[in-house]
Design an enzyme around this catalytic site. Structure first.
Site, short mmCIF file in Angstrom:
data_model
loop_
_atom_site.label_atom_id
_atom_site.label_comp_id
_atom_site.label_asym_id
_atom_site.label_seq_id
_atom_site.Cartn_x
_atom_site.Cartn_y
_atom_site.Cartn_z
N LYS A 1 0.83 -1.22 0.00
CA LYS A 1 0.00 0.00 0.00
C LYS A 1 0.86 1.26 0.00
O LYS A 1 0.36 2.36 0.09
CB LYS A 1 -0.94 -0.01 1.22
CG LYS A 1 -1.98 -1.10 1.13
CD LYS A 1 -2.58 -1.44 2.49
CE LYS A 1 -3.63 -0.54 2.96
NZ LYS A 1 -4.28 -1.00 4.21
N LYS B 1 2.34 2.61 2.19
CA LYS B 1 2.02 3.47 3.35
C LYS B 1 3.07 3.25 4.43
O LYS B 1 3.40 2.11 4.76
CB LYS B 1 0.65 3.09 3.95
CG LYS B 1 -0.56 3.61 3.19
CD LYS B 1 -1.82 3.37 4.02
CE LYS B 1 -3.02 4.06 3.40
NZ LYS B 1 -4.22 3.93 4.24
N1 C2G Z 1 -12.57 5.94 6.55
C1 C2G Z 1 -13.75 6.69 6.64
N2 C2G Z 1 -13.68 8.03 6.71
C2 C2G Z 1 -12.48 8.67 6.72
C3 C2G Z 1 -11.28 7.92 6.64
C4 C2G Z 1 -11.35 6.54 6.57
O1 C2G Z 1 -14.86 6.12 6.63
N3 C2G Z 1 -12.47 10.02 6.81
C5 C2G Z 1 -12.67 4.48 6.45
C6 C2G Z 1 -12.08 3.93 5.14
O2 C2G Z 1 -13.03 4.04 4.09
C7 C2G Z 1 -11.80 2.48 5.53
C8 C2G Z 1 -11.46 2.58 7.04
O3 C2G Z 1 -11.94 3.86 7.48
O4 C2G Z 1 -12.99 1.69 5.38
C9 C2G Z 1 -9.98 2.48 7.30
O5 C2G Z 1 -9.34 3.49 6.54
P1 C2G Z 1 -7.79 3.28 6.16
O6 C2G Z 1 -7.03 2.93 7.37
O7 C2G Z 1 -7.36 4.43 5.30
O8 C2G Z 1 -7.91 1.97 5.27
P2 C2G Z 1 -7.17 1.65 3.89
O9 C2G Z 1 -5.75 2.08 4.00
O10 C2G Z 1 -8.02 2.18 2.82
O11 C2G Z 1 -7.12 0.05 3.90
O12 C2G Z 1 -7.91 -4.28 2.23
C10 C2G Z 1 -8.48 -3.01 2.45
C11 C2G Z 1 -7.44 -2.05 2.97
O13 C2G Z 1 -6.75 -2.59 4.07
C12 C2G Z 1 -8.11 -0.73 3.37
#
Ligand code: C2G
Length: 128
Positions: A45, A47
């Site tokens: 990712k 990240k």
């Molecule tokens: N999220 C949200 N609102 C935000 C930020 C994040 O609803 N302002 C939600 C994202 O849509 C996700 C969850 O919180 O469902 C976790 O966000 P992240 O940690 O950014 O997840 P991500 O890196 O997108 O990883 O296999 C799937 C991945 O692991 C998802």
């Protein structure tokens, strides 16, 4: 017992994450969070997390909506996770809308609206 699963990095935990977890839990009785490992984040990712997996896991386990935290180590494990944990509903924020529809053969797939205006990237930028 209706089991829900969701996936994410949850670094610099913020109210957008909490909103997602709260709504996901409201869809059932038991919420599993598959938390991206440091390696998965870095290798797949691109990240770099501020908090380590163990630190992020501790934070998530302290949230009343979360019942179990498991590691997310790769993109492919979702099908198996749904089977192994007998998941009824898979939930993600709608930035992932459509991306996991292949799971519809196994369970309900729900994309919830993201909380606008907050993100880990935003927090990091604002702190610069
Ligand atoms: N999220 C949200 N609102 C935000 C930020 C994040 O609803 N302002 C939600 C994202 O849509 C996700 C969850 O919180 O469902 C976790 O966000 P992240 O940690 O950014 O997840 P991500 O890196 O997108 O990883 O296999 C799937 C991945 O692991 C998802």
């Amino acid at each position: 017992m209706k089991k829900i699963i969701t996936y994410g990095t949850f670094d610099l935990l913020h109210y957008g994450h909490i909103n997602l977890l709260k709504r996901a839990k409201a869809l059932g009785d038991y919420l599993i969070v598959a938390l991206s490992t440091d390696e998965f984040n870095w290798n797949s990712k691109q990240k770099k997390c501020y908090f380590t997996y163990e630190q992020r896991k501790k934070l998530l386990e302290a949230i009343r909506y979360v019942d179990l935290v498991i590691p997310e180590e790769n993109w492919e494990q979702k099908v198996n996770d749904v089977k192994e944990f007998k998941v009824d509903t898979f939930v993600m924020g709608d930035d992932w809308k459509g991306k996991f529809d292949f799971l519809k053969e196994q369970c309900e797939v729900v994309y919830l609206p993201r909380t606008p205006e907050i993100s880990t990237t935003q927090i990091k930028n604002d702190l610069k």
